[in-house]
Design an enzyme around this catalytic site. Structure first.
Site, short mmCIF file in Angstrom:
data_model
loop_
_atom_site.label_atom_id
_atom_site.label_comp_id
_atom_site.label_asym_id
_atom_site.label_seq_id
_atom_site.Cartn_x
_atom_site.Cartn_y
_atom_site.Cartn_z
CD GLU A 138 -1.53 -1.20 25.78
OE1 GLU A 138 -0.39 -1.55 25.43
OE2 GLU A 138 -1.76 -0.15 26.41
CE LYS A 189 -15.51 2.65 6.77
NZ LYS A 189 -16.88 3.18 6.48
CD GLU A 228 -0.98 11.56 27.34
OE1 GLU A 228 -1.71 10.60 27.04
OE2 GLU A 228 -0.24 11.59 28.33
CG ASP A 245 -10.02 8.30 14.84
OD1 ASP A 245 -9.92 7.27 14.15
OD2 ASP A 245 -11.10 8.87 15.03
CG ASP A 302 -5.29 -0.31 19.20
OD1 ASP A 302 -5.32 0.62 18.38
OD2 ASP A 302 -6.23 -0.58 19.97
CB THR A 344 -5.43 1.27 28.85
OG1 THR A 344 -5.53 0.60 27.57
CG2 THR A 344 -4.59 2.52 28.69
CE LYS A 345 -9.74 -1.08 35.08
NZ LYS A 345 -10.98 -0.76 35.83
#
Length: 242
Positions: free
Chosen positions: A221, A151, A72, A147, A183, A218-219
């Site tokens: 997400e 831009k 991971e 990440d 996302d 996840t919270k």
């Protein structure tokens, strides 16, 4: 020990690393360790953290057993990694993260949940994969929410690029898979293009994949989904003839 210890990697490092002749996909950030994270680093770090070395890692020796190993990359604060490791006790999980608070956070979860199938390396993932992961040795690779460098002028710093995907594919064992999630729709499009262009990989879905059951929501997400934000999963597998 000071309860306000600064993370080891405080400050920025150059995006371009002359020693590796490449642009880095991350910036090291100053961060404060919580007392619990600091204790976890001191008490559990020696058992669960592995040093970076320019030599292939012996998985059997590192984990004390023979089992499929999943890498991971960039696990953040470690909540998802711990949940997956707990749900899949028959697999080994090797987590790579550069930020010290995240390492401390996952070590804390390892202690609380008594996880024994996790090992951590605090180092640049590209160098870890290049030097420490033997070819055809991984059952899978997870790259969740890297990440996005949203831009346009920063897109070159994104982790998922053709050269790195080719490197990851070379480390997959027969039947091994590469699972990415993001996302950011623009990054999802790039991921689909890059992974789809690698000749050694095949898509397990017709485009984006349904979220596999092993990846928890996840919270952060979940909040985004409630607001109508998209999340895209991509699951590619090593071709049988690769």
């Amino acid at each position: 020990m000071s309860e306000k210890r600064t993370a080891d990697e405080a400050g920025k490092n150059l995006f371009y690393d002359p020693s590796e002749r490449r642009i880095r996909s991350f910036v090291t950030r100053a961060g404060r360790l919580s007392p619990a994270q600091a204790r976890a680093l001191d008490t559990l770090g020696p058992q669960f953290c592995l040093p970076y070395e320019k030599a292939p890692l012996d998985f059997d020796a590192a984990f004390g057993r023979t089992a499929p190993t999943i890498l991971e990359i960039g696990y953040g604060m470690g909540g998802t990694t711990a949940a997956i490791a707990a749900a899949m006790p028959d697999s080994n999980f090797l987590g790579v993260e550069v930020h010290t608070p995240g390492v401390g956070s996952l070590l804390k979860l390892i202690g609380e949940q008594e996880l024994r199938n996790l090992r951590l390396i605090q180092h640049d993932a590209v160098e870890v994969v290049n030097h420490m992961i033997a070819p055809r040795s991984l059952a899978g690779v997870h790259v969740f929410f890297p990440d996005p460098w949203h831009k346009a002028r920063h897109n070159k710093r994104r982790l998922i690029q053709p050269a790195f995907v080719a490197l990851l594919a070379s480390r997959l064992a027969p039947g091994g898979y590469l699972h990415c999630a993001t996302d950011w729709e623009d990054y999802a499009t790039q991921m689909l293009d890059v992974l789809g262009a690698d000749p050694s990989l095949e898509n397990t879905a017709a485009g984006y994949a349904p979220r596999p059951s092993y990846r928890p929501v996840t919270k952060f997400e979940n909040r985004g989904l409630k607001l109508g934000h998209g999340v895209w999963d991509l699951v590619f597998r090593l071709r049988a003839d690769a």
